[in-house]
Design an enzyme around this catalytic site. Structure first.
Site, PDB file in Angstrom:
ATOM      1  N   ASN A 132       0.879  -1.175   0.000  1.00  0.00           N
ATOM      2  CA  ASN A 132       0.000   0.000   0.000  1.00  0.00           C
ATOM      3  C   ASN A 132       0.914   1.222   0.000  1.00  0.00           C
ATOM      4  OD1 ASN A 132      -1.777   2.066   0.518  1.00  0.00           O
ATOM      5  ND2 ASN A 132      -2.232   1.432   2.637  1.00  0.00           N
ATOM      6  N   LYS A 169       0.124   4.255  -0.349  1.00  0.00           N
ATOM      7  CA  LYS A 169      -0.508   5.479   0.174  1.00  0.00           C
ATOM      8  C   LYS A 169      -0.221   6.640  -0.794  1.00  0.00           C
ATOM      9  CE  LYS A 169      -0.124   3.469   4.704  1.00  0.00           C
ATOM     10  NZ  LYS A 169      -0.047   3.625   6.140  1.00  0.00           N
ATOM     11  N   HIS A 198      -9.548   1.458   5.002  1.00  0.00           N
ATOM     12  CA  HIS A 198      -8.279   1.732   5.692  1.00  0.00           C
ATOM     13  C   HIS A 198      -8.507   2.752   6.802  1.00  0.00           C
ATOM     14  CE1 HIS A 198      -4.179   2.921   6.520  1.00  0.00           C
ATOM     15  NE2 HIS A 198      -3.797   1.817   5.908  1.00  0.00           N
ATOM     16  N   GLU A 250      -6.845   5.178   7.800  1.00  0.00           N
ATOM     17  CA  GLU A 250      -6.583   6.578   7.437  1.00  0.00           C
ATOM     18  C   GLU A 250      -7.814   7.188   6.766  1.00  0.00           C
ATOM     19  OE1 GLU A 250      -2.920   5.865   5.328  1.00  0.00           O
ATOM     20  OE2 GLU A 250      -1.976   5.324   7.229  1.00  0.00           O
ATOM     21  N   GLU A 280      -5.487  -4.441  10.720  1.00  0.00           N
ATOM     22  CA  GLU A 280      -4.461  -3.410  10.872  1.00  0.00           C
ATOM     23  C   GLU A 280      -4.732  -2.601  12.135  1.00  0.00           C
ATOM     24  OE1 GLU A 280      -2.473  -2.467   6.828  1.00  0.00           O
ATOM     25  OE2 GLU A 280      -4.123  -1.077   7.141  1.00  0.00           O
ATOM     26  N   GLY A 314       2.545   2.558  10.633  1.00  0.00           N
ATOM     27  CA  GLY A 314       3.531   3.616  10.447  1.00  0.00           C
ATOM     28  C   GLY A 314       4.265   4.005  11.719  1.00  0.00           C
ATOM     29  N   SER A 343       3.360  -1.820  10.336  1.00  0.00           N
ATOM     30  CA  SER A 343       4.802  -1.906  10.565  1.00  0.00           C
ATOM     31  C   SER A 343       5.394  -3.283  10.258  1.00  0.00           C
ATOM     32  CB  SER A 343       5.154  -1.473  11.997  1.00  0.00           C
ATOM     33  OG  SER A 343       4.785  -0.113  12.196  1.00  0.00           O
TER      34      SER A 343
HETATM   35  P1  PGA Z   1       2.861   0.494   7.530  1.00  0.00           P
HETATM   36  O1  PGA Z   1       1.378   0.718   6.905  1.00  0.00           O
HETATM   37  O2  PGA Z   1       3.346  -0.829   7.005  1.00  0.00           O
HETATM   38  O3  PGA Z   1       3.661   1.648   7.021  1.00  0.00           O
HETATM   39  O4  PGA Z   1       2.693   0.489   9.007  1.00  0.00           O
HETATM   40  C1  PGA Z   1       0.488  -0.344   6.743  1.00  0.00           C
HETATM   41  C2  PGA Z   1      -0.822   0.145   6.182  1.00  0.00           C
HETATM   42  O5  PGA Z   1      -1.273   1.233   6.578  1.00  0.00           O
HETATM   43  O6  PGA Z   1      -1.439  -0.530   5.340  1.00  0.00           O
END
Ligand code: PGA
Length: 254
Positions: A8, A10, A97, A99, A169, A175, A215
């Site tokens: 992903n 983003k 997601h 976000e 998640e 992140g 992460s």
């Molecule tokens: P990350 O993001 O691996 O940077 O923690 C995962 C995601 O948001 O899908």
């Protein structure tokens, strides 16, 4: 069941970075991933979908989107339909997601509409669910995730299980460099599987790949994949560079 490794990106990347990424993966001669039980895909920003499809030509790499609108067409400035995604070769699409839930106020009901539009169009949805840190500290994580599943999947037929991917998640792990432990991931995945079974029965529930996201790195991936209910990873930061993404793919090979 195959393992799924999905990147992903983003709102990151650029056309030169896409070229470098595809070249890096090509050098790794990825011919054997499918035979070793691993499916791989990358979800770049919308403007790069067609270029990503071209850059991955001849490699066993799928392309996915990060968002979609449930309507077929119309006055939705800035939005993209399932038909448009299909035209540029998207086989997968992330929905729900955290976000988008937090920053764009997407409700479970709206996420459910997107998910069903994708299923109708023959695009695999990756439904993301997960609790915040406060919810975990309050011991509410299982209830929160079940509410998300219920709100997003209610009214979705059991037959959809064949096309569905779910990514757990935890918001506190995205992140942050603070991944869930393999045991925490397994516990939640088992609870998601149990919920699916109550809705669709055992066979359908067993057929849905449950990915972990938050992460994930080449260092912690193998421990996560060793758990019986972890069938892959949705990878943010570590999917931006070929080397770190390859490390995760290699940990998933059987
Ligand atoms: P990350 O993001 O691996 O940077 O923690 C995962 C995601 O948001 O899908």
């Amino acid at each position: 069941m195959d393992r799924w490794i999905v990147g992903n990106w983003k709102m990151n990347g650029s056309l030169p970075e896409l070229t470098a990424f595809a070249d890096g993966l090509r050098r790794a001669a990825p011919g054997g991933w499918g035979a070793r039980g691993v499916k791989v895909a990358v979800c770049p920003p919308f403007p790069y979908l067609a270029a990503t499809q071209r850059a991955f030509e001849g490699m066993p790499l799928g392309v996915g989107a990060q968002n979609v609108h449930p309507a077929a067409s119309g006055a939705f400035t800035g939005e993209i339909s399932t038909k448009m995604l299909k035209e540029v070769g998207a086989q997968l699409c992330i929905v729900g997601h955290s976000e988008r839930r937090a920053q764009f106020h997407e409700s479970n009901a709206f996420i459910g509409e997107k998910l069903r539009a994708l299923l109708d169009a023959g695009i695999r949805p990756i439904l993301c669910v997960g609790e915040t840190l406060a919810e975990r500290e309050g011991g509410k994580q299982a209830a929160v995730v079940q509410e998300q599943l219920d709100g997003c999947l209610r009214g979705t037929a059991a037959a959809s299980s064949a096309a569905l991917l779910i990514a757990y998640e935890p918001v506190w792990a995205i992140g942050t460099g603070r991944t869930a432990s393999a045991a925490q991931a397994q516990e939640m995945h088992a609870s998601i599987r149990a919920w699916l079974e109550t809705q669709w029965g055992k066979t359908a529930a067993q057929s849905v790949p449950l990915m972990y996201g938050g992460s994930v790195t080449a260092q912690n991936a193998a421990g996560l994949f060793a758990e019986p209910d972890v069938q892959g990873a949705l990878v943010g930061g570590a999917s931006l560079k070929a080397d770190s993404f390859l490390g995760i793919i290699n940990s998933a090979l059987r």
